[in-house]
Design a protein around this motif. Structure first.
Motif, PDB file in Angstrom:
ATOM      1  N   LYS A  50       0.822  -1.214   0.000  1.00  0.00           N
ATOM      2  CA  LYS A  50       0.000   0.000   0.000  1.00  0.00           C
ATOM      3  C   LYS A  50       0.855   1.262   0.000  1.00  0.00           C
ATOM      4  O   LYS A  50       0.667   2.162  -0.814  1.00  0.00           O
ATOM      5  N   THR A  51       1.789   1.333   0.953  1.00  0.00           N
ATOM      6  CA  THR A  51       2.619   2.535   1.061  1.00  0.00           C
ATOM      7  C   THR A  51       3.476   2.711  -0.193  1.00  0.00           C
ATOM      8  O   THR A  51       3.667   3.827  -0.679  1.00  0.00           O
ATOM      9  N   THR A  52       3.931   1.618  -0.735  1.00  0.00           N
ATOM     10  CA  THR A  52       4.727   1.692  -1.963  1.00  0.00           C
ATOM     11  C   THR A  52       3.910   2.325  -3.086  1.00  0.00           C
ATOM     12  O   THR A  52       4.387   3.207  -3.806  1.00  0.00           O
ATOM     13  N   GLY A  90       1.337  11.099   5.165  1.00  0.00           N
ATOM     14  CA  GLY A  90       2.055   9.822   5.212  1.00  0.00           C
ATOM     15  C   GLY A  90       1.693   9.015   6.438  1.00  0.00           C
ATOM     16  O   GLY A  90       0.951   9.466   7.314  1.00  0.00           O
ATOM     17  N   GLN A  91       2.253   7.822   6.482  1.00  0.00           N
ATOM     18  CA  GLN A  91       1.959   6.924   7.596  1.00  0.00           C
ATOM     19  C   GLN A  91       2.510   7.484   8.908  1.00  0.00           C
ATOM     20  O   GLN A  91       1.931   7.294   9.956  1.00  0.00           O
ATOM     21  N   THR A  92       3.632   8.206   8.809  1.00  0.00           N
ATOM     22  CA  THR A  92       4.137   8.892   9.993  1.00  0.00           C
ATOM     23  C   THR A  92       3.899  10.391   9.826  1.00  0.00           C
ATOM     24  O   THR A  92       3.929  10.898   8.715  1.00  0.00           O
ATOM     25  N   LEU A 166      -4.139   9.556   1.841  1.00  0.00           N
ATOM     26  CA  LEU A 166      -4.052   9.310   3.283  1.00  0.00           C
ATOM     27  C   LEU A 166      -3.550   7.891   3.487  1.00  0.00           C
ATOM     28  O   LEU A 166      -4.256   6.928   3.191  1.00  0.00           O
ATOM     29  N   ASP A 167      -2.332   7.770   3.971  1.00  0.00           N
ATOM     30  CA  ASP A 167      -1.769   6.428   4.170  1.00  0.00           C
ATOM     31  C   ASP A 167      -2.026   6.001   5.611  1.00  0.00           C
ATOM     32  O   ASP A 167      -1.410   6.512   6.540  1.00  0.00           O
ATOM     33  N   GLU A 168      -2.950   5.080   5.789  1.00  0.00           N
ATOM     34  CA  GLU A 168      -3.328   4.579   7.114  1.00  0.00           C
ATOM     35  C   GLU A 168      -3.636   5.708   8.095  1.00  0.00           C
ATOM     36  O   GLU A 168      -2.996   5.827   9.139  1.00  0.00           O
ATOM     37  N   PRO A 169      -4.655   6.511   7.784  1.00  0.00           N
ATOM     38  CA  PRO A 169      -4.905   7.717   8.577  1.00  0.00           C
ATOM     39  C   PRO A 169      -5.326   7.451  10.023  1.00  0.00           C
ATOM     40  O   PRO A 169      -5.227   8.352  10.840  1.00  0.00           O
TER      41      PRO A 169
HETATM   42 MG   LIG Z   1       2.139   1.023   4.777  1.00  0.00          MG
END
Ligand SMILES: [Mg+2]
Ligand SMILES: Nc1ncnc2c1ncn2[C@@H]1O[C@H](COP(=O)(O)OP(=O)(O)O)[C@@H](O)[C@H]1O
Length: 338
Positions: A50-52, A90-92, A166-169
């Motif tokens: 997903k993040t990729t 991002g995720q962070t 939104l990556d894993e919001p």
């Molecule tokens: Mg990820």
């Protein structure tokens, strides 16, 4: 007029492959079309890619091959145009915790070449919209997790992007705060017409928010459609059985081998899930078959198809188990050099 308006698609991904150094094939040829003006969910367990996919679509990483267009622009050849059209969370967190809420937003505006009165107005509006007005002068370090996430999203919207990633919001947020975040995300698409691509490893989040979703597993898109459509395609019910004691290897499958109407069984040592044609008919047969082989049953329940069942149908695995396994294996992504 840009191309997004022309064909109604905010994101178009074709044949996307990403192989990281060390030959990790994070994306194995994905095709996706994200219509403009709605929430699209990219649902997959930890390590699915997903993040990729988000990094490539937001120009933070290069594809190994394949093409991605966002808001009508190619992410490799027109990266600058893509960046103007998107916001990324991002995720962070990207929030500078040493600055206060207002300063974070102002800084982002200046980076995006918004100045003066226009910037002040935009920052005021966002603080208001995201419920951060009263905390605007507090350093972000002292914000709660939910407030920091809201500031993160507000920061990504300063320049009025068309597409928000939104990556894993809601990962790491309390359930209550998660529900608030869902409402915020719904508001952004309904009231502001934003296209949102959201990744998640929470089945219920995808179910709740996504108008359409893609199930990503081991770098491949296994299924796409609205949550309702994907669930409706699964006929039958799911039976969940909890055993009183741990079963020996192979005992569960052996016990149920001759039960009619079972389509698929997934189990660990004490719990099993079976997809069956008709729950009410299958339950007594399953219980009898298990008891006959000395496997005592603690509890049993029947449910209509869920996204978990959809995932199992397309991947042959249970989502929670795939997610844990993925988390164990996963190396942190994010340190890749461009
Ligand atoms: Mg990820
Ligand atoms: N920078 C990297 N270098 C090497 N492998 C990576 C890198 N980033 C991610 N991976 C690997 O690629 C796969 C997909 O990761 P990722 O896109 O972060 O998945 P997800 O976001 O769905 O959890 C995983 O196997 C992960 O370990």
């Amino acid at each position: 007029m840009n191309e997004e308006r022309k064909n109604g698609n905010a994101i178009e991904i074709e044949g996307l492959i990403k192989v990281y150094k060390g030959a990790v094939r994070a994306l194995d040829g994905i095709d996706l079309v994200v219509p403009a003006g709605s929430v699209f969910g990219l649902l997959g367990p930890n390590g699915a890619g997903k993040t990729t996919a988000v990094k490539i679509a937001t120009t933070l990483s290069f594809p190994t091959s394949g093409t991605v267009r966002v808001a009508g622009f190619d992410v490799v050849r027109q990266a600058g145009r893509v960046r103007e059209a998107i916001g990324v969370v991002g995720q962070t967190s990207g929030v500078d915790v040493n600055l206060n809420g207002r300063e974070n937003l102002r800084l982002q505006g200046l980076i995006r070449s918004i100045h003066g009165r226009e910037l002040k107005q935009r920052v005021d509006d966002l603080l208001e919209q995201f419920g951060l007005k009263d905390s605007a002068k507090r350093v972000a370090r002292n914000y709660s997790g939910g407030m920091q996430r809201r500031l993160d999203i507000a920061t990504a919207l300063v320049h009025r992007p068309q597409v928000l990633f939104l990556d894993e919001p809601t990962t790491g947020l309390d359930p209550e705060v998660r529900t608030e975040m869902w409402q915020e995300i719904e508001r952004l698409t309904h009231e502001e017409g934003l296209t949102i691509l959201l990744t998640t490893h929470y089945l219920e989040e995808a179910d709740q928010l996504a108008a359409k979703l893609a199930i990503l597993d081991r770098g491949k898109v296994m299924a796409t459609g609205s949550p309702e459509k994907l669930k409706a395609e699964l006929e039958g019910d799911t039976i969940h059985v909890e055993l009183r004691e741990v079963a020996e290897d192979g005992a569960i499958n052996a016990a149920l081998a001759d039960v009619k109407g079972i389509r698929h069984i997934d189990h660990d040592v004490k719990c099993l899930r079976a997809r069956v044609e008709h729950g009410a008919t299958a339950v007594p047969l399953v219980l009898q078959a298990l008891e006959a082989k000395g496997l005592s049953v603690d509890s049993v329940s029947v449910s209509r198809p869920s996204l978990d069942d959809v995932y199992m149908r397309y991947t042959g695995r249970e989502f929670a188990r795939a997610d844990e396994e993925g988390a164990r294996k996963q190396k942190p992504s994010g340190e890749e050099k461009r």
